[in-house]
Scaffold this motif. Structure first.
Motif, short mmCIF file in Angstrom:
data_model
loop_
_atom_site.label_atom_id
_atom_site.label_comp_id
_atom_site.label_asym_id
_atom_site.label_seq_id
_atom_site.Cartn_x
_atom_site.Cartn_y
_atom_site.Cartn_z
N ILE A 120 30.77 79.07 -7.00
CA ILE A 120 30.59 80.37 -6.34
C ILE A 120 30.78 81.53 -7.32
O ILE A 120 30.11 82.54 -7.23
CB ILE A 120 31.59 80.52 -5.16
CG1 ILE A 120 31.20 79.57 -4.04
CG2 ILE A 120 31.64 81.94 -4.65
CD1 ILE A 120 32.10 79.64 -2.83
N GLU A 121 31.74 81.41 -8.23
CA GLU A 121 31.96 82.52 -9.18
C GLU A 121 32.46 81.98 -10.51
O GLU A 121 32.91 80.83 -10.61
CB GLU A 121 32.91 83.57 -8.59
CG GLU A 121 34.29 83.09 -8.26
CD GLU A 121 35.14 84.14 -7.52
OE1 GLU A 121 34.60 84.99 -6.79
OE2 GLU A 121 36.36 84.08 -7.69
N SER A 122 32.37 82.84 -11.54
CA SER A 122 32.85 82.39 -12.85
C SER A 122 34.34 82.72 -12.97
O SER A 122 34.88 83.49 -12.18
CB SER A 122 32.04 83.05 -13.96
OG SER A 122 32.01 84.42 -13.76
N LEU A 123 34.97 82.11 -13.95
CA LEU A 123 36.42 82.30 -14.10
C LEU A 123 36.72 83.71 -14.59
O LEU A 123 36.01 84.26 -15.44
CB LEU A 123 36.98 81.26 -15.09
CG LEU A 123 36.98 79.83 -14.55
CD1 LEU A 123 37.34 78.82 -15.63
CD2 LEU A 123 37.94 79.70 -13.37
N GLY A 124 37.78 84.29 -14.05
CA GLY A 124 38.12 85.68 -14.35
C GLY A 124 39.05 85.85 -15.53
O GLY A 124 39.44 86.97 -15.86
N VAL A 125 39.44 84.74 -16.15
CA VAL A 125 40.33 84.81 -17.32
C VAL A 125 39.66 84.05 -18.46
O VAL A 125 39.11 82.96 -18.26
CB VAL A 125 41.72 84.21 -17.00
CG1 VAL A 125 42.66 84.34 -18.20
CG2 VAL A 125 42.34 84.87 -15.77
N ILE A 126 39.70 84.64 -19.64
CA ILE A 126 39.07 84.04 -20.82
C ILE A 126 40.16 83.67 -21.83
O ILE A 126 41.05 84.50 -22.12
CB ILE A 126 38.09 85.04 -21.51
CG1 ILE A 126 37.07 85.59 -20.51
CG2 ILE A 126 37.41 84.40 -22.72
CD1 ILE A 126 36.06 84.59 -20.01
N ALA A 127 40.09 82.45 -22.36
CA ALA A 127 41.04 82.01 -23.40
C ALA A 127 40.31 81.94 -24.74
O ALA A 127 39.32 81.21 -24.86
CB ALA A 127 41.60 80.64 -23.03
N THR A 128 40.80 82.69 -25.69
CA THR A 128 40.19 82.67 -27.03
C THR A 128 41.17 81.98 -27.98
O THR A 128 42.34 82.40 -28.09
CB THR A 128 39.94 84.12 -27.53
OG1 THR A 128 39.26 84.83 -26.49
CG2 THR A 128 39.12 84.14 -28.80
N ALA A 129 40.70 80.92 -28.64
CA ALA A 129 41.58 80.17 -29.55
C ALA A 129 42.07 81.10 -30.66
O ALA A 129 41.30 81.89 -31.21
CB ALA A 129 40.84 78.98 -30.12
N LEU A 130 43.37 80.99 -30.97
CA LEU A 130 43.94 81.83 -32.03
C LEU A 130 43.57 81.24 -33.39
O LEU A 130 43.77 80.04 -33.60
CB LEU A 130 45.47 81.89 -31.89
CG LEU A 130 45.99 82.61 -30.65
CD1 LEU A 130 47.49 82.37 -30.50
CD2 LEU A 130 45.69 84.10 -30.72
N PRO A 131 43.03 82.04 -34.29
CA PRO A 131 42.67 81.48 -35.59
C PRO A 131 43.92 81.07 -36.37
O PRO A 131 44.89 81.82 -36.44
CB PRO A 131 41.94 82.64 -36.29
CG PRO A 131 42.27 83.88 -35.52
CD PRO A 131 42.75 83.47 -34.17
N GLY A 132 43.90 79.85 -36.85
CA GLY A 132 45.00 79.37 -37.72
C GLY A 132 46.30 79.11 -36.99
O GLY A 132 47.35 78.97 -37.64
N ALA A 133 46.32 79.09 -35.65
CA ALA A 133 47.57 78.81 -34.93
C ALA A 133 47.23 78.02 -33.68
O ALA A 133 46.13 78.12 -33.15
CB ALA A 133 48.25 80.12 -34.53
N ALA A 134 48.20 77.22 -33.21
CA ALA A 134 47.97 76.48 -31.97
C ALA A 134 48.14 77.46 -30.82
O ALA A 134 49.15 78.14 -30.73
CB ALA A 134 48.98 75.35 -31.85
#
Ligand SMILES: Cc1cc2nc3c(=O)[nH]c(=O)nc-3n(C[C@H](O)[C@H](O)[C@H](O)COP(=O)(O)OP(=O)(O)OC[C@H]3O[C@@H](n4cnc5c(N)ncnc54)[C@H](O)[C@@H]3O)c2cc1C
Length: 363
Positions: A120-134
């Motif tokens: 019905i809808e797309s997710l309202g939160v985006i996770a961007t991987a941190l460069p060089g860190a977990a």
């Protein structure tokens, strides 16, 4: 299940819990003290054992007194269920004890994710991987979330990952930098449920706060318990309305007896269907294999709530329309307005069942 002291407190404070936040902070500690959060939680994790069914019955019991308290209970218990079903054992060990003790509030901001699961809808939160860190940087918002106690909370949210990976499900704790709780939403009812929105602006998520790395696996897995516990709201409301209607029917209201009996029978069989389909609520149950059967029970219960409230109104007559009479009708009417819209909503489920029927017809 609900001891007399808690029942009396809920009954005495139901109007306040509906109207404002004056006693909102007392709900979680009181329900915890009554041992309600540990129902269906294995002994080895600090619970009372049993299955999720005991949790559903307890939510129904509370809903018969106050839907604001029962929905708060749902938020807390659903979060506990996520921990029980999460592969993240460290997170479970850290958060279960304070959640069961009611010293920590658990919230579930997963409506958006459940709608996402239904396309019905797309997710309202985006996770961007941190460069060089977990870990990830989270941005977005959760428009609705109940049990966000101003004193502290932990909330489950789902986030789409950039770069084409699977969406994840995370636990966000109050006090995290970039996480902002709004004021309580200006609602027509359930105003003592600590319902607010969350703004997520560059919140750092580390792997130890991930409930599951794949929302597409986790959400269908927890959905029977999520939805089953929610059905407790409808069961409790319908039982209370039918009981009140039955007390007020009788002389001169004989015509209500048959429809009352019809709704009571329909409620008993819906409760039975829910109990049988859920089994223990864990992966492998009939509702995991056949979610449409669970959707149908949820829809049936929503219809029974509407009919039961109508019967309560008809049996109460003009007294139900008075604010100065000791009847709970007006509050219950507003509470019941929540049932069709709580995710997964009645229209959403009707849409899902219609789509499934169309697929089957085309096959
Ligand atoms: C008191 C209260 C407490 C809440 N607490 C929480 C909480 O703790 N956590 C949480 O995550 N959410 C919570 N919610 C949100 C709730 O679960 C619903 O998601 C929300 O009320 C419905 O969202 P909407 O109005 O934005 O729906 P919209 O997206 O605006 O849709 C309107 C209606 O149409 C339906 N609909 C939309 N698209 C479709 C489609 N394609 N097919 C069929 N039907 C469709 C929706 O289901 C809804 O019924 C709460 C809401 C309330 C009122």
């Amino acid at each position: 299940m609900l001891a007399e002291a808690e029942r009396a407190w809920l009954a005495a404070n139901a109007d306040a819990l509906d109207a404002d936040a004056s006693v909102a902070g007392e709900v979680v500690p009181r329900l915890a003290q009554a041992g309600l959060f540990g129902l269906g939680v294995p002994h080895e994790w600090g619970g009372q054992g049993g299955t999720v069914w005991q949790g559903i019955e307890a939510i129904a019991d509370v809903a018969g007194q106050s839907l604001a308290a029962a929905f708060t209970f749902w938020g807390q218990r659903a979060f506990i269920e996520y921990l029980l079903q999460s592969p993240n054992a460290a997170l479970r060990q850290r958060w279960l004890p304070p959640l069961l003790a009611g010293t920590q509030a658990g919230a579930t901001g997963l409506s958006n994710a459940m709608k996402y699961l239904s396309g019905i809808e797309s997710l309202g939160v985006i996770a961007t991987a941190l460069p060089g860190a977990a870990g990830w940087r989270l941005d977005g918002s959760v428009p609705w979330c109940t049990n966000l106690r101003p004193a502290g909370f932990v909330a489950a949210v789902a986030a789409a990952t950039t770069g084409g990976g699977s969406p994840l499900v995370a636990a966000l704790a109050a006090g995290s930098e970039g996480l902002v709780r709004s004021d309580d939403l200006d609602l027509i009812a359930l105003r003592g449920s600590n319902t607010a929105s969350l703004k997520i602006d560059g919140v750092r998520l580390t792997p130890d706060y991930v409930l599951h790395e794949d929302a597409n696996v986790f959400l269908p897995q927890v959905r029977p318990a999520f939805l089953g516990l929610q059905c407790g709201l409808s069961i409790g409301l319908a039982r209370a309305a039918l009981e009140t209607a039955a007390q007020r029917s009788g002389a001169g209201r004989g015509v209500l007896e048959e429809p009352l009996a019809v709704q009571q029978a329909a409620l008993s069989s819906a409760v039975e269907a829910l109990r049988n389909g859920l089994e223990d609520g864990r992966p492998g149950s009939r509702f995991h294999k056949e979610p449409a059967a669970l959707f149908r029970v949820r829809l049936t219960l929503a219809g029974i709530v509407q009919q039961s409230l109508l019967l309560e109104l008809q049996a109460g007559g003009g007294r139900a329309y008075h604010r100065d009479q000791p009847l709970s009708f007006a509050r219950r009417w507003r509470e019941a307005a929540f049932i069709p819209i709580v995710t997964p909503s009645v229209t959403q489920l009707q849409g899902a069942l219609a789509a499934q029927a169309a697929r089957q017809a085309a096959a």
